[in-house]
Design an enzyme around this catalytic site. Structure first.
Site, PDB file in Angstrom:
ATOM      1  N   LYS A 137       0.834  -1.205   0.000  1.00  0.00           N
ATOM      2  CA  LYS A 137       0.000   0.000   0.000  1.00  0.00           C
ATOM      3  C   LYS A 137       0.868   1.254   0.000  1.00  0.00           C
ATOM      4  CE  LYS A 137      -3.744   2.143   2.714  1.00  0.00           C
ATOM      5  NZ  LYS A 137      -4.654   1.986   3.861  1.00  0.00           N
ATOM      6  N   SER A 212      -9.276   2.506   2.706  1.00  0.00           N
ATOM      7  CA  SER A 212      -8.291   3.208   1.911  1.00  0.00           C
ATOM      8  C   SER A 212      -7.285   2.287   1.203  1.00  0.00           C
ATOM      9  CB  SER A 212      -7.519   4.191   2.808  1.00  0.00           C
ATOM     10  OG  SER A 212      -6.837   3.501   3.850  1.00  0.00           O
ATOM     11  N   SER A 236     -10.319   0.265   6.717  1.00  0.00           N
ATOM     12  CA  SER A 236      -9.560   0.587   5.511  1.00  0.00           C
ATOM     13  C   SER A 236      -8.944  -0.613   4.813  1.00  0.00           C
ATOM     14  CB  SER A 236      -8.454   1.596   5.837  1.00  0.00           C
ATOM     15  OG  SER A 236      -9.006   2.826   6.218  1.00  0.00           O
TER      16      SER A 236
END
Length: 578
Positions: A137, A212, A236
């Site tokens: 990520k 996210s 997330s």
């Protein structure tokens, strides 16, 4: 009174100068964005060239069989030498390139991974993840690469060193090969920013991949990565996993190191963030946790408790005593969500487990008083500072205006809105600035709530908990008003960040025509703007995956994974029979 001409000219000149400076600043920002987008495009070209070179040199290598192997089997073949690491690497680079083209999930190719894979061919096959390509990520530091969080100001600021989790992955033989897209600031359950744009769900391009960790969800869900790392401060990691039909684990906040992981809201302690793995199946998550929970991580970050993976707990076959609930009475579950919990409950009972109803209480207090107030205890000033000097995001305008408003105005608006928009009223009240004494009191309240929750859990003698997970994937563009809506539909996930319990998601079913028909009667518990918006966001999802959430007490990740594995096995068996 007439204004003197010189004064008028000076004011006009000053205004013109300000406009010129603003134009130059915006032009400079857009130039940085353009450069970042060009770098992203170059990354895709580099991936394409790398794959092309490999295929020319190894025309007989079949990529599809490699991509079809589950991680435990792939890892075994890599370590016993029956599968060369470069074959695996370039198979996944090729598939990742395809998914990046289709979903816009990759922000950067880590070209040094090609050097790593060549070195791996010459070294001993050490490490549980030897030769495994891993996606990372955006917000997790990789040496020499940006961690932008979707902010222009973070471009061209490469990390000085790898985060601890990436260092441990490398020591376990893994090959980090791409970084993946996130929403600006990370505080969103969609995946869009002004630098890299919108990421799309690989299963249906009109749906969001979640956020996210949306780039991770899209890449793994589309088969372009076999294992990835995400973060979670309210769902997330779990949202993208559920929306994209894969598995994900949010551990207890400090089970895995967060050193070198950039947070969306710095400093707040009310809602606990965590780093966790994402993969196609539960066994892959367990393998990743085995690899990460090693001496290297405990040595590199001494704040992490030295708790190695408990194999005995994970491999146990003893019947479980499982709490469950179908709704939190705050966010009305979609028909598919409710059906998913009911079907899994029946499967578990048929398999010999005991299911016990669990009554949730005070979820509205958790969301407004603990989570919203905890995240924005400073009135949102630190959050706003992140956006200073950035290009404007029109969808966040109302939210920014409310955060910037003085406390007395937030209180007044909250009082006015209470009769006809109670949840909006509670959000406004929760976003005011707190004194130090109020923040300390809040932390005491959260601690007391956690003890009460655990007492209720232990009174029922539970091992684990079965819960709904928001789904199916929402349409692109929801919520339409940015983070203002975020705090409401996260009630099923953010509860376990406030409690700091490990929680994982497992896909168990698909949305049916009957679910879609039943959705027409969805009104929500409050019948307000947010309930109506959520109903619209759910529509048109026939065939999309729906997950359940599996929860355990703090530090019991192995038990959580064991429960997830049971749910996955039973669900797969049922779906094969159907």
């Amino acid at each position: 009174m007439r204004v003197p001409l010189p004064a008028l000219l000076c004011c006009s000149a000053a205004s013109l100068l300000l406009l010129l400076l603003r134009w130059r600043r915006r032009r400079g920002l857009w130039k940085k964005v353009k450069q970042a987008q060009q770098r992203q495009e170059r990354s895709l070209v580099q991936m394409q060239m790398a794959v092309q070179r490999f295929r020319e040199q190894h025309p007989s290598v079949k990529m599809v069989p490699i991509l079809s192997l589950p991680l435990p089997e792939l890892s075994k073949k890599l370590r016993d030498g029956s599968l060369p690491p470069d074959h695996v690497f370039y198979a996944y680079v090729g598939k990742a390139l395809q998914m990046a083209t289709e979903t816009n999930c990759i922000t950067e190719y880590l070209q040094e991974s090609e050097t790593q894979i060549q070195k791996a061919k010459l070294t001993e096959k050490l490490g549980l993840l030897y030769g495994v390509p891993v996606s990372i990520k955006d917000s997790i530091n990789c040496q020499g690469h940006d961690s932008t969080l979707g902010f222009i100001k973070n471009l061209n600021k490469p990390a000085a060193e790898d985060s601890v989790v990436v260092q441990v992955l490398r020591r376990q033989g893994a090959i980090p090969f791409v970084k993946t897209n996130v929403p600006q600031s990370l505080i969103s359950y969609d995946c869009k920013n002004l630098i890299f744009g919108q990421t799309f769900n690989p299963l249906l391009y009109t749906r969001s991949p979640g956020g996210s960790s949306g780039g991770e969800g899209a890449l793994i869900g589309g088969g372009g990565s076999i294992l990835g790392l995400g973060t979670d401060v309210g769902g997330s990691l779990r949202f993208p996993a559920a929306f994209c039909g894969i598995c994900g684990l949010k551990p207890t906040g400090n089970r895995l190191s967060k050193k070198g992981v950039v947070a969306g809201v710095l400093g707040q302690k009310a809602v606990v963030a965590a780093v966790g793995p994402m993969a196609k199946d539960v066994e892959s998550l367990a393998l990743c946790m085995r690899a990460l929970l090693c001496e290297d991580m405990f040595h590199l970050d001494s704040t992490v408790p030295p708790l190695p993976f408990n194999e005995e707990v994970y491999s146990s076959t003893q019947p479980l005593r499982i709490g469950y609930y179908e709704t939190d009475f705050f966010t009305m579950p979609s028909p598919a969500m409710r059906r998913a919990v009911r079907e899994v409950k029946e499967l578990l009972e048929d398999a010999g487990h005991t299911l016990v109803p669990f009554e949730l209480a005070s979820v509205d207090r958790v969301i407004f008083n603990f989570c919203v107030r905890g995240m924005f205890a400073d009135g949102g000033s630190s959050f706003l500072r992140k956006f200073k000097g950035e290009l404007e995001n029109s969808s966040m305008g109302l939210f920014f205006w409310l955060l910037r408003s003085p406390g007395w105005l937030k209180t007044a608006l909250s009082w006015i809105a209470k009769p006809f928009a109670p949840r909006f009223s509670d959000i406004l009240k929760s976003m005011r600035a707190n004194t130090v004494d109020e923040v300390w009191s809040l932390h005491c309240e959260i601690e007391e709530f956690c003890h009460q929750f655990i007492a209720q859990w232990k009174k029922l003698n539970l091992d684990v908990m079965l819960c709904p997970m928001l789904g199916p994937a929402l349409g692109i563009g929801y919520p339409p008003m940015g983070s203002l809506c975020l705090q409401l539909a996260v009630s099923y996930t953010m509860l376990y960040n406030a409690l700091d319990f490990p929680a994982g998601v497992v896909p168990v079913t698909l949305v049916t025509d009957e679910d879609e028909e039943e959705l027409k009667g969805y009104q929500g518990y409050f019948r307000d703007w947010w309930d109506r918006t959520l109903a619209k966001a759910f529509r048109g999802s026939v065939g999309m995956p729906v997950a359940v959430q599996c929860v355990a007490l703090p530090w019991q990740e192995e038990l959580c994974l064991r429960f997830m594995k049971e749910v996955e096995t039973l669900s797969l068996k049922k779906n094969m029979i159907v």
